[in-house]
Design a protein around this motif. Sequence first.
Motif, PDB file in Angstrom:
ATOM      1  N   THR A 271      -5.821   2.293   5.362  1.00 26.02           N
ATOM      2  CA  THR A 271      -5.703   2.409   3.904  1.00 26.02           C
ATOM      3  C   THR A 271      -6.993   2.962   3.318  1.00 26.02           C
ATOM      4  O   THR A 271      -6.974   3.839   2.438  1.00 26.02           O
ATOM      5  CB  THR A 271      -5.398   1.039   3.282  1.00 26.02           C
ATOM      6  N   LEU A 272      -8.123   2.466   3.814  1.00 24.95           N
ATOM      7  CA  LEU A 272      -9.414   2.871   3.252  1.00 24.95           C
ATOM      8  C   LEU A 272      -9.742   4.324   3.560  1.00 24.95           C
ATOM      9  O   LEU A 272     -10.270   5.045   2.705  1.00 24.95           O
ATOM     10  CB  LEU A 272     -10.518   1.958   3.788  1.00 24.95           C
TER      11      LEU A 272
ATOM     12  N   ALA B 101      -1.694   9.293  -2.494  1.00 21.67           N
ATOM     13  CA  ALA B 101      -2.484  10.147  -1.608  1.00 21.67           C
ATOM     14  C   ALA B 101      -1.727  11.404  -1.200  1.00 21.67           C
ATOM     15  O   ALA B 101      -2.334  12.330  -0.649  1.00 21.67           O
ATOM     16  CB  ALA B 101      -2.910   9.368  -0.365  1.00 21.67           C
TER      17      ALA B 101
ATOM     18  N   ASP C 205       0.818  -1.209   0.000  1.00 20.30           N
ATOM     19  CA  ASP C 205       0.000   0.000   0.000  1.00 20.30           C
ATOM     20  C   ASP C 205       0.856   1.264   0.000  1.00 20.30           C
ATOM     21  O   ASP C 205       0.301   2.372   0.023  1.00 20.30           O
ATOM     22  CB  ASP C 205      -0.967   0.001   1.177  1.00 20.30           C
TER      23      ASP C 205
ATOM     24  N   LEU D 257     -13.709   5.095  -6.896  1.00 21.83           N
ATOM     25  CA  LEU D 257     -13.696   5.080  -5.430  1.00 21.83           C
ATOM     26  C   LEU D 257     -15.037   4.567  -4.916  1.00 21.83           C
ATOM     27  O   LEU D 257     -15.087   3.723  -4.004  1.00 21.83           O
ATOM     28  CB  LEU D 257     -13.424   6.479  -4.889  1.00 21.83           C
TER      29      LEU D 257
ATOM     30  N   MET E 106      -0.485   3.431  -2.706  1.00 17.80           N
ATOM     31  CA  MET E 106      -1.624   4.287  -2.367  1.00 17.80           C
ATOM     32  C   MET E 106      -1.173   5.468  -1.518  1.00 17.80           C
ATOM     33  O   MET E 106      -1.655   6.592  -1.676  1.00 17.80           O
ATOM     34  CB  MET E 106      -2.684   3.483  -1.613  1.00 17.80           C
TER      35      MET E 106
ATOM     36  N   LEU F 117      -4.321  -0.921  -8.502  1.00 20.32           N
ATOM     37  CA  LEU F 117      -5.386  -0.705  -7.530  1.00 20.32           C
ATOM     38  C   LEU F 117      -6.682  -1.403  -7.899  1.00 20.32           C
ATOM     39  O   LEU F 117      -7.420  -1.861  -7.020  1.00 20.32           O
ATOM     40  CB  LEU F 117      -5.627   0.795  -7.340  1.00 20.32           C
TER      41      LEU F 117
ATOM     42  N   ALA G  55      -7.824   6.518   1.217  1.00 20.70           N
ATOM     43  CA  ALA G  55      -8.024   6.319  -0.222  1.00 20.70           C
ATOM     44  C   ALA G  55      -8.640   7.524  -0.937  1.00 20.70           C
ATOM     45  O   ALA G  55      -8.210   7.855  -2.054  1.00 20.70           O
ATOM     46  CB  ALA G  55      -8.873   5.070  -0.462  1.00 20.70           C
TER      47      ALA G  55
END
Length: 529
Positions: free
Chosen positions: A336-337, A280, A273, A353, A276, A297, A340
Amino acid sequence: MSHPAPVLERLRASSVRLGDVRFAALGGPLEAAWRQAVDELARCILPLDGDVPVLNEGGVYLGSWVESTATINAEVLDRFDPVVTRDTHLQFAAHQRDDGLLPYKLTADGAGYAQIQMVTPFARSVWHHYLLGGRDRGYLAAMYAALARHDAWLAAHRDTRGTGGVEAFCTFDTGHDRSPRFWGVPDQTPGGDAAAFDPESGVLPFLAPDLTANVACQRAYLARIAEELGEDPAPWRAKAAASRSALEACFDETDGCWYDVDAAGHHVRVQSDVLMRVLACEVGDREFFTSSLERYLLNSRKFFSAYPFTSLALDDPRFDHDFRANSWGGPVNFLTLIRAPQAFEHHGHVAELAFSLMPVVAAVARMGRFPQVMSPWTGEPGYTEQYSPAILWLIDTVERLFGILPRPDGELWFTGLVPRRVDHHDVADELAYERTVDGVRFELVNTNTEAIAYRDGREFLRMPHGLRAITDRAGRLTALVGMTARPVAGSVHVAGEELAVKLAGNERLDLDGPRVVGRSGPGVVLPRA
């Protein structure tokens, strides 16, 4: 005069509030899960040092952490309880060490300084609170001074290569417990000294892409803050550029992915991750983000599990299937969520998303608790409970996909979706959301066919299901966005006008009253095997 829909009547009768927000749903367990989240969030707000309540991480984590609690968690909380967000930020500044190092955690036993443990850029969270919270210059100046001193500490102690990058000295610097990214690397720094690493490891220090991207983004926001405070932003912009340049050494052109660079100059080829996290931090252009969606992803051999997104690539033989432990080696982590959206929305990929999060909404609605991790295969809850990132993830996602979300730039997002039924469990059939903004009470009702918005009890907007309406803080419509993979067509009724629209997923229609003044959008990337 027509009677309000049953879900709107339920909303207006509700006694459960989170700040200026109420939520109601019919036809499944989502409303009960949201109410449980509100109740458990209150238990995560309590004093650590003195009498001032601050946000705590929750679960087994007794205290506040800079990687999560003070940054992304507090940034979500800001829309519901800005006072607690402000006090959480200022408490970290108050415990800054004389040499400039900010604590990585605060607990009832005191502050911890053994590692840096950074993920979400702190300066961005500070800037967003400043914009949302009434532009308190005293707060901004205090946080700017603290973050500038911390940046100087990082430059002095975590850039041994002198490139502008930031190095990891131990596993806990990035909070990546049990990740194969750090196999063979000590969990902690020697003697708890954040300025030291184990010289006998042979591979340390790592030039870390997520830490470097964090600081590059943070320095860009420190430039904004400096300018706001009347200081010269140019030095910060130069430092941000140097960090972005240092990040290039971590990038593999063939893989299209970032890796740590060890002391010998080799890439540590673990796809995690970290991707990500870097995205981000606003790194990369729209074309690169699209490529990352396609290759990683939204690829079911990489991070797009049945309940996305995994913390390690699914095709990695080191993938950890034990979601009942604190692990960043495979299971889906709620941190992580909750991070996101900062990647997807920055590049305009809101439809992806939305459809990625729908299975997780369904899983969390029936979990009965809020864990740190969940099974990527079944959506079962894993390690710990009453964990504020999971609690705030649900609260954020309900507002982001089905409610009314205020933005730091002054926009309001009215999103007309309902939970998709991705398995055999019900989630919700109809939803209603209320948020008061500048003394005006806005409500939104979502069904499978349409969304209806109210201002102080009077309908002012009606649109087909599958759109997001963007307004100013007074509710004046300025744009529409397609929120589903399929095109959405129909009539939008606003302020006595009717507008026929057809929007593809991610397409944005900019409006001046009923007049279309622009169209844009990156197109939709679909999941692939």
